[in-house]
Design an enzyme around this catalytic site. Structure first.
Site, PDB file in Angstrom:
ATOM      1  N   GLU A   1      35.971   9.451 -31.703  1.00 52.40           N
ATOM      2  CA  GLU A   1      36.818   9.127 -32.854  1.00 52.40           C
ATOM      3  C   GLU A   1      37.210   7.655 -32.769  1.00 52.40           C
ATOM      4  O   GLU A   1      37.329   7.091 -31.690  1.00 52.40           O
ATOM      5  CB  GLU A   1      38.028  10.060 -32.896  1.00 52.40           C
TER       6      GLU A   1
ATOM      7  N   CYS B   1      44.977   3.557 -25.935  1.00 51.23           N
ATOM      8  CA  CYS B   1      43.519   3.436 -25.907  1.00 51.23           C
ATOM      9  C   CYS B   1      43.008   2.167 -25.235  1.00 51.23           C
ATOM     10  O   CYS B   1      42.298   2.244 -24.244  1.00 51.23           O
ATOM     11  CB  CYS B   1      42.985   3.503 -27.330  1.00 51.23           C
TER      12      CYS B   1
ATOM     13  N   GLY C   1      49.385 -12.104 -30.413  1.00 49.92           N
ATOM     14  CA  GLY C   1      50.651 -11.396 -30.221  1.00 49.92           C
ATOM     15  C   GLY C   1      51.017 -11.340 -28.754  1.00 49.92           C
ATOM     16  O   GLY C   1      50.503 -12.125 -27.942  1.00 49.92           O
TER      17      GLY C   1
ATOM     18  N   GLY D   1      48.535  -3.003 -26.489  1.00 52.14           N
ATOM     19  CA  GLY D   1      49.081  -1.857 -25.759  1.00 52.14           C
ATOM     20  C   GLY D   1      48.524  -0.596 -26.363  1.00 52.14           C
ATOM     21  O   GLY D   1      47.453  -0.599 -26.965  1.00 52.14           O
TER      22      GLY D   1
ATOM     23  N   ASP E   1      46.630  24.801 -28.497  1.00 56.18           N
ATOM     24  CA  ASP E   1      47.280  23.977 -27.475  1.00 56.18           C
ATOM     25  C   ASP E   1      48.005  24.916 -26.530  1.00 56.18           C
ATOM     26  O   ASP E   1      48.530  25.950 -26.956  1.00 56.18           O
ATOM     27  CB  ASP E   1      48.273  23.007 -28.126  1.00 56.18           C
TER      28      ASP E   1
HETATM   29  C1  UGA Z   1      42.435   1.684 -31.192  1.00 53.85           C
HETATM   30  C2  UGA Z   1      41.195   1.387 -32.041  1.00 53.85           C
HETATM   31  O1  UGA Z   1      41.519   0.401 -33.037  1.00 53.85           O
HETATM   32  C3  UGA Z   1      40.678   2.647 -32.726  1.00 53.85           C
HETATM   33  O2  UGA Z   1      39.471   2.339 -33.428  1.00 53.85           O
HETATM   34  C4  UGA Z   1      40.396   3.713 -31.668  1.00 53.85           C
HETATM   35  O3  UGA Z   1      40.003   4.938 -32.241  1.00 53.85           O
HETATM   36  C5  UGA Z   1      41.648   3.962 -30.854  1.00 53.85           C
HETATM   37  O4  UGA Z   1      42.082   2.731 -30.257  1.00 53.85           O
HETATM   38  C6  UGA Z   1      41.296   4.975 -29.802  1.00 53.85           C
HETATM   39  O5  UGA Z   1      40.436   4.690 -28.946  1.00 53.85           O
HETATM   40  O6  UGA Z   1      41.779   6.099 -29.863  1.00 53.85           O
HETATM   41  P1  UGA Z   1      45.066   2.023 -31.676  1.00 53.85           P
HETATM   42  O7  UGA Z   1      45.236   2.000 -30.200  1.00 53.85           O
HETATM   43  O8  UGA Z   1      45.727   3.089 -32.481  1.00 53.85           O
HETATM   44  O9  UGA Z   1      43.491   2.113 -32.052  1.00 53.85           O
HETATM   45  O10 UGA Z   1      45.628   0.671 -32.231  1.00 53.85           O
HETATM   46  P2  UGA Z   1      45.074  -0.727 -32.780  1.00 53.85           P
HETATM   47  O11 UGA Z   1      45.481  -0.891 -34.188  1.00 53.85           O
HETATM   48  O12 UGA Z   1      43.661  -0.928 -32.478  1.00 53.85           O
HETATM   49  O13 UGA Z   1      45.956  -1.726 -31.890  1.00 53.85           O
HETATM   50  C7  UGA Z   1      45.897  -1.736 -30.475  1.00 53.85           C
HETATM   51  C8  UGA Z   1      46.775  -2.846 -29.917  1.00 53.85           C
HETATM   52  O14 UGA Z   1      46.215  -4.121 -30.188  1.00 53.85           O
HETATM   53  C9  UGA Z   1      48.195  -2.886 -30.475  1.00 53.85           C
HETATM   54  O15 UGA Z   1      49.092  -3.198 -29.411  1.00 53.85           O
HETATM   55  C10 UGA Z   1      48.141  -4.007 -31.486  1.00 53.85           C
HETATM   56  O16 UGA Z   1      49.392  -4.601 -31.737  1.00 53.85           O
HETATM   57  C11 UGA Z   1      47.176  -4.962 -30.814  1.00 53.85           C
HETATM   58  N1  UGA Z   1      46.484  -5.858 -31.743  1.00 53.85           N
HETATM   59  C12 UGA Z   1      45.584  -5.359 -32.639  1.00 53.85           C
HETATM   60  C13 UGA Z   1      46.707  -7.224 -31.674  1.00 53.85           C
HETATM   61  O17 UGA Z   1      47.519  -7.716 -30.857  1.00 53.85           O
HETATM   62  N2  UGA Z   1      46.012  -8.043 -32.518  1.00 53.85           N
HETATM   63  C14 UGA Z   1      45.107  -7.574 -33.420  1.00 53.85           C
HETATM   64  O18 UGA Z   1      44.497  -8.404 -34.145  1.00 53.85           O
HETATM   65  C15 UGA Z   1      44.897  -6.207 -33.483  1.00 53.85           C
END
Ligand code: UGA
Length: 445
Positions: free
Chosen positions: A151, A263, A256, A260, A30
């Site tokens: 990923e 990603c 919800g 956010g 990095d």
């Molecule tokens: C997401 C994807 O789930 C991963 O597979 C991917 O690798 C990642 O983006 C990426 O592209 O790097 P992440 O952003 O860490 O992962 O979080 P998530 O668990 O997917 O949640 C994303 C958002 O959706 C959060 O704000 C969460 O609260 C919301 N969410 C998720 C909901 O409101 N309802 C749900 O049922 C699931």
């Protein structure tokens, strides 16, 4: 095998640490010297359960090291993972300048056959760009291959996602490059994880299409929740009833305050942009983006309704991070919620188990930060649950009620059974559940 992982941010750090754990010799690079110095002292700059232990273990075993020196790390490696940031430009496109810089450095230091792997989420066509840059800079002196290996890690469960992924996607043009990737991921192959071998463009597309679809699922259930409130249905029962259909599946159907993080918002905007660049319109993604904005805007009026006005009220906000188990505040729906509450004249007492330091510069100065949920509730006129941290699922309701001036919980993540909270003497407002489900046939998700 010697591996160089360029970029020690979230993706790079998790990838590097886990590959070292697979027995590879990994150098994490990095350009941020402070970050590298901290990593060398064993300090992890991000909050991710289990990561510190695995970094420490592999550093001690001599399989994982960190440096700011990119050139020697590239020269030593057989495989170079590009895991640098691709922040959104003002028009929504991904800024690929860091990816390009790494490709240039690889071209300048191509001393033998190397596999160059894009791990960052990059627009379709980036693999070709990397290939062109490496070829130009190396003058065609050595063979190399460019691979796309997206990923799918989720923040908060990244290690679990790395060790037990649903699939590994490898986009490559030659068998030689695929073989190097299969060697790197041999423990996953042995564990029976399915591998999708594709061309580079399909692999890049899989990542965007997957995130676009998951974001669609969330926006879909958020819209269903709004409709449930209007017709007197219970979105949790509806989601369970839908999710038991194998073709739909139960995951990512939790309503919800909107999605956010670093990603989904960025990737959905990028998909819309990629479509536009090719003269197409991805209408569903446009609708998802629109729905996500609207759900975020619905939250403050919803809270205001529950509190019977916000002017002069004190609101305890539990959870600031964009989701549980992370300190990440990027595009957290809690930001517009807290801003809206303060703008409407409310005082905010906020608590988050991990994200307070990250939240401070992003939220209005007037916010009071508290050391736990009960401290936040002290003297407040009600509680708003904004993030699905597990510790908010098991609050001592009696204790909470005594600390509040009014027994009110606005649960934007549906963490509680309405009946249970009502039985504890609370007025309870949640998402997509305007009426209590009758006891008969009221099986809950
Ligand atoms: C997401 C994807 O789930 C991963 O597979 C991917 O690798 C990642 O983006 C990426 O592209 O790097 P992440 O952003 O860490 O992962 O979080 P998530 O668990 O997917 O949640 C994303 C958002 O959706 C959060 O704000 C969460 O609260 C919301 N969410 C998720 C909901 O409101 N309802 C749900 O049922 C699931």
């Amino acid at each position: 095998m010697k591996i160089c992982v360029v970029g020690s941010g979230y993706v790079g750090l998790v990838t590097g640490a886990c590959l070292a754990d697979f027995g590879m010799t990994v150098t994490g690079v990095d350009k941020d010297a402070d970050k590298i110095a901290a990593l060398e002292r064993g300090e992890i700059p991000i909050y991710e359960p289990g990561l510190e232990e695995i970094v420490e273990k592999n550093v001690r075993a001599g399989r994982l090291s960190f440096t700011t020196e990119l050139a020697p790390a590239i020269r030593e490696a057989r495989a170079v993972f590009i895991a640098v940031g691709t922040p959104p430009l003002p028009d929504g496109r991904a800024d690929l300048s860091f990816v390009r810089q790494v490709a240039e450095a690889i071209g300048d230091n191509l001393n033998d056959y190397k596999v160059v792997i894009t791990k960052s989420t990059v627009p379709v066509g980036t693999g070709q760009m990397v290939e062109r840059v490496v070829r130009e800079r190396s003058g065609g002196s050595q063979e190399f291959a460019v691979v796309s290996n997206p990923e799918f890690l989720r923040e908060g469960s990244a290690l679990e996602d790395f060790y037990r992924p649903d699939r590994v996607v490898i986009g490559a043009r030659t068998q030689r490059a695929v073989d190097v990737m299969l060697e790197i991921y041999a423990p996953l192959k042995a564990a029976g994880v399915p591998f999708v071998i594709a061309n580079v463009e399909s692999s890049e597309m899989i990542k965007y299409a997957s995130n676009g679809f998951l974001a669609t699922k969330i926006s879909f259930i958020n819209e269903v929740a709004e409709l449930c409130e209007a017709v007197g249905a219970d979105v949790e029962v509806v989601a369970r009833g839908m999710g038991l259909d194998n073709r739909i599946g139960p995951k990512f159907l939790h309503p919800g305050p909107g999605f956010g993080g670093s990603c989904f918002p960025k990737d959905t905007r990028a998909v819309a942009q990629i479509a536009e660049e090719h003269g197409l319109r991805f209408a569903i993604i446009d609708a998802v983006l629109d729905a996500n904005e609207r759900v975020k805007q619905r939250m403050v009026p919803k809270i205001a309704g529950a509190f019977d006005g916000l002017e002069g009220r004190t609101v305890a906000v539990l959870g600031l991070a964009f989701k549980g188990d992370t300190d990440d505040m990027r595009e957290s729906p809690a930001i517009p919620i807290v801003e809206g509450l303060v703008a409407a004249g409310a005082r905010v007492r906020a608590f988050d188990p991990a994200a307070i330091e990250q939240a401070r510069p992003l939220l209005p100065e007037a916010v009071t930060y508290c050391y736990d949920a009960y401290d936040a509730a002290r003297g407040a006129d009600g509680v708003v649950i904004a993030t699905e941290w597990n510790q908010f699922r098991a609050l001592e309701l009696e204790r909470l009620r005594q600390l509040l001036t009014r027994p009110l919980i606005v649960d934007l993540r549906n963490l509680y059974e309405p009946e249970r909270v009502a039985a504890a003497g609370f007025h309870y407002v949640s998402v997509g559940r305007s009426q209590a489900t009758p006891a008969v046939g009221g099986e809950r998700a």
